[in-house]
Design a protein around this motif. Sequence first.
Motif, PDB file in Angstrom:
ATOM      1  N   LEU A  12       0.829  -1.202   0.000  1.00  0.00           N
ATOM      2  CA  LEU A  12       0.000   0.000   0.000  1.00  0.00           C
ATOM      3  C   LEU A  12       0.869   1.259   0.000  1.00  0.00           C
ATOM      4  O   LEU A  12       0.584   2.214  -0.729  1.00  0.00           O
ATOM      5  N   ALA A  13       1.940   1.258   0.780  1.00  0.00           N
ATOM      6  CA  ALA A  13       2.844   2.410   0.803  1.00  0.00           C
ATOM      7  C   ALA A  13       3.494   2.605  -0.572  1.00  0.00           C
ATOM      8  O   ALA A  13       3.632   3.735  -1.047  1.00  0.00           O
ATOM      9  N   HIS A  14       3.858   1.513  -1.230  1.00  0.00           N
ATOM     10  CA  HIS A  14       4.416   1.603  -2.585  1.00  0.00           C
ATOM     11  C   HIS A  14       3.385   2.189  -3.554  1.00  0.00           C
ATOM     12  O   HIS A  14       3.729   3.032  -4.387  1.00  0.00           O
ATOM     13  N   CYS A  41       5.627  19.386  -0.655  1.00  0.00           N
ATOM     14  CA  CYS A  41       4.625  18.426  -0.178  1.00  0.00           C
ATOM     15  C   CYS A  41       4.806  17.049  -0.818  1.00  0.00           C
ATOM     16  O   CYS A  41       4.643  16.030  -0.153  1.00  0.00           O
ATOM     17  N   SER A  42       5.158  16.998  -2.086  1.00  0.00           N
ATOM     18  CA  SER A  42       5.344  15.689  -2.720  1.00  0.00           C
ATOM     19  C   SER A  42       6.587  14.993  -2.170  1.00  0.00           C
ATOM     20  O   SER A  42       6.567  13.786  -1.921  1.00  0.00           O
ATOM     21  N   ARG A  43       7.669  15.748  -1.963  1.00  0.00           N
ATOM     22  CA  ARG A  43       8.878  15.152  -1.368  1.00  0.00           C
ATOM     23  C   ARG A  43       8.593  14.703   0.064  1.00  0.00           C
ATOM     24  O   ARG A  43       9.026  13.642   0.494  1.00  0.00           O
ATOM     25  N   TYR A  44       7.862  15.521   0.812  1.00  0.00           N
ATOM     26  CA  TYR A  44       7.468  15.183   2.181  1.00  0.00           C
ATOM     27  C   TYR A  44       6.669  13.884   2.187  1.00  0.00           C
ATOM     28  O   TYR A  44       6.899  13.001   3.016  1.00  0.00           O
ATOM     29  N   SER A  45       5.726  13.768   1.257  1.00  0.00           N
ATOM     30  CA  SER A  45       4.879  12.586   1.174  1.00  0.00           C
ATOM     31  C   SER A  45       5.700  11.327   0.914  1.00  0.00           C
ATOM     32  O   SER A  45       5.513  10.299   1.579  1.00  0.00           O
ATOM     33  N   ILE A  46       6.589  11.402  -0.032  1.00  0.00           N
ATOM     34  CA  ILE A  46       7.439  10.248  -0.359  1.00  0.00           C
ATOM     35  C   ILE A  46       8.267   9.845   0.855  1.00  0.00           C
ATOM     36  O   ILE A  46       8.336   8.668   1.223  1.00  0.00           O
ATOM     37  N   GLU A  47       8.870  10.826   1.516  1.00  0.00           N
ATOM     38  CA  GLU A  47       9.693  10.532   2.690  1.00  0.00           C
ATOM     39  C   GLU A  47       8.845   9.978   3.839  1.00  0.00           C
ATOM     40  O   GLU A  47       9.251   9.038   4.525  1.00  0.00           O
ATOM     41  N   ALA A  48       7.655  10.539   4.050  1.00  0.00           N
ATOM     42  CA  ALA A  48       6.774  10.050   5.113  1.00  0.00           C
ATOM     43  C   ALA A  48       6.356   8.608   4.860  1.00  0.00           C
ATOM     44  O   ALA A  48       6.329   7.785   5.775  1.00  0.00           O
ATOM     45  N   LEU A  49       6.027   8.280   3.622  1.00  0.00           N
ATOM     46  CA  LEU A  49       5.640   6.910   3.282  1.00  0.00           C
ATOM     47  C   LEU A  49       6.813   5.956   3.459  1.00  0.00           C
ATOM     48  O   LEU A  49       6.636   4.829   3.944  1.00  0.00           O
ATOM     49  N   GLU A  50       8.008   6.381   3.091  1.00  0.00           N
ATOM     50  CA  GLU A  50       9.189   5.528   3.233  1.00  0.00           C
ATOM     51  C   GLU A  50       9.560   5.329   4.697  1.00  0.00           C
ATOM     52  O   GLU A  50       9.956   4.240   5.090  1.00  0.00           O
ATOM     53  N   LYS A  51       9.444   6.365   5.512  1.00  0.00           N
ATOM     54  CA  LYS A  51       9.832   6.275   6.926  1.00  0.00           C
ATOM     55  C   LYS A  51       8.761   5.626   7.800  1.00  0.00           C
ATOM     56  O   LYS A  51       9.081   4.924   8.748  1.00  0.00           O
ATOM     57  N   HIS A  52       7.482   5.914   7.515  1.00  0.00           N
ATOM     58  CA  HIS A  52       6.415   5.531   8.433  1.00  0.00           C
ATOM     59  C   HIS A  52       5.411   4.535   7.877  1.00  0.00           C
ATOM     60  O   HIS A  52       4.547   4.074   8.618  1.00  0.00           O
TER      61      HIS A  52
END
Length: 107
Positions: A12-14, A41-52
Amino acid sequence: MPRMSPPRMSPLAHALRALVYLYRWTLSPFIGMHCRFQPTCSRYSIEALEKHGAIRGGWLTLRRIARCHPWGGSGYDPVPDPAHRHHHHHHGASRGQATVAARRENP
């Protein structure tokens, strides 16, 4: 001290990360660069999905996007580290427990 590797992302994160990339490649060029925050916001989203992961990373992304308006602030707003995930909730609970304990000791 050995460095821990980031957790593996769920399917789902992918999928959510793929939607962010799709947005970056299709809609973002037409909307333009009007970012109020760093990272974007898009960079934040990618990083948030990868970290959390999908659930917490998705929630952090929605919160960030909701703040993206003229009265929502601006500036450097990094994705919180996973170690800080429950800090807010535990802090409030321990403070409340300490208050109850203090009342018992000092009637």
